[in-house]
Design an enzyme around this catalytic site. Structure first.
Site, PDB file in Angstrom:
ATOM      1  N   GLU A  26      -3.175  -4.759  -2.829  1.00  0.00           N
ATOM      2  CA  GLU A  26      -3.738  -5.666  -3.836  1.00  0.00           C
ATOM      3  C   GLU A  26      -3.802  -4.992  -5.209  1.00  0.00           C
ATOM      4  O   GLU A  26      -3.459  -5.586  -6.230  1.00  0.00           O
ATOM      5  CB  GLU A  26      -5.168  -6.086  -3.459  1.00  0.00           C
ATOM      6  N   ASN A  45       0.838  -1.197   0.000  1.00  0.00           N
ATOM      7  CA  ASN A  45       0.000   0.000   0.000  1.00  0.00           C
ATOM      8  C   ASN A  45       0.873   1.247   0.000  1.00  0.00           C
ATOM      9  O   ASN A  45       1.918   1.301   0.653  1.00  0.00           O
ATOM     10  CB  ASN A  45      -1.014  -0.001   1.145  1.00  0.00           C
ATOM     11  N   CYS A  47     -10.825  -3.214  -3.689  1.00  0.00           N
ATOM     12  CA  CYS A  47      -9.918  -4.295  -4.106  1.00  0.00           C
ATOM     13  C   CYS A  47     -10.703  -5.541  -4.504  1.00  0.00           C
ATOM     14  O   CYS A  47     -10.324  -6.248  -5.436  1.00  0.00           O
ATOM     15  CB  CYS A  47      -8.916  -4.611  -3.007  1.00  0.00           C
ATOM     16  N   CYS A 102     -10.358  -4.677   0.969  1.00  0.00           N
ATOM     17  CA  CYS A 102     -11.407  -3.653   0.970  1.00  0.00           C
ATOM     18  C   CYS A 102     -12.339  -3.850  -0.235  1.00  0.00           C
ATOM     19  O   CYS A 102     -12.039  -4.616  -1.163  1.00  0.00           O
ATOM     20  CB  CYS A 102     -10.798  -2.249   0.955  1.00  0.00           C
ATOM     21  N   CYS A 105      -4.147   0.527  -2.378  1.00  0.00           N
ATOM     22  CA  CYS A 105      -3.975  -0.673  -1.556  1.00  0.00           C
ATOM     23  C   CYS A 105      -2.934  -1.602  -2.192  1.00  0.00           C
ATOM     24  O   CYS A 105      -2.686  -1.557  -3.401  1.00  0.00           O
ATOM     25  CB  CYS A 105      -5.280  -1.431  -1.450  1.00  0.00           C
ATOM     26  N   GLU A 142       0.458   5.305   0.500  1.00  0.00           N
ATOM     27  CA  GLU A 142      -0.485   6.333   0.970  1.00  0.00           C
ATOM     28  C   GLU A 142      -0.119   7.721   0.466  1.00  0.00           C
ATOM     29  O   GLU A 142       0.919   7.924  -0.162  1.00  0.00           O
ATOM     30  CB  GLU A 142      -0.530   6.297   2.506  1.00  0.00           C
TER      31      GLU A 142
END
Ligand code: THU
Length: 136
Positions: free
Chosen positions: A58, A45, A94, A91, A56, A47
């Site tokens: 994934e 991830n 994802c 999430c 993210c 940010e």
């Protein structure tokens, strides 16, 4: 096809998560897509101070998969690690991205910072997904 080992995968995920760029949440996530040809596609991830541009682990890995010229047919297994003692759940965004780019029965090995949590499929995470067929 290589023989994937649960402990070796765990070690690779834990090493990779150290690359996560998480100055805001401090919550490290890593994802490795193991290909049938032995190549590993990595994601962490990343940010952003504006929060919204955060990506993210994934989706970082899935974008790499496509960028490097691979697709769902090349995937042997997807492994996911979240730095938490709870269930490491992908999430919603994802899940939708996985359902677009990966077979619904594709296995995903899920780990947290304590242990291996189990093997799930894309369909486990997103049944009744919205797909191309829904557009027609
Ligand atoms: N995160 C992921 O990398 N994958 C998920 O499926 C859930 C959330 C990241 C995004 C953000 O950097 C941090 O975890 C906290 O939400």
């Amino acid at each position: 096809m290589s023989k994937l080992n649960q402990e070796e995968v765990y070690a690779e995920l834990k090493k990779l998560k150290e690359n996560a760029y998480v100055p805001y949440s401090k919550f490290k996530v890593s994802c490795i897509i193991y290909l049938k040809n032995g190549i590993k596609v990595f994601g962490v991830n990343v940010e952003n101070a504006a929060y919204n541009p955060t990506i993210c682990a994934e989706r970082t890995a899935l974008s790499q998969l496509i960028t490097q010229g691979y697709n769902k047919n090349d995937i042997e297994m997807i492994a996911l690690y979240t730095d938490s003692n709870k269930f490491g759940s992908p999430c919603g965004t994802c899940r939708q991205t996985l359902s677009e780019l990966v077979f619904e029965n594709q296995s995903i090995w899920v780990y947290n910072n304590k242990e291996f949590l189990g093997c799930y499929t894309v369909k486990d995470f997103l049944p009744y997904s919205f797909s191309f067929e829904n557009l027609t």
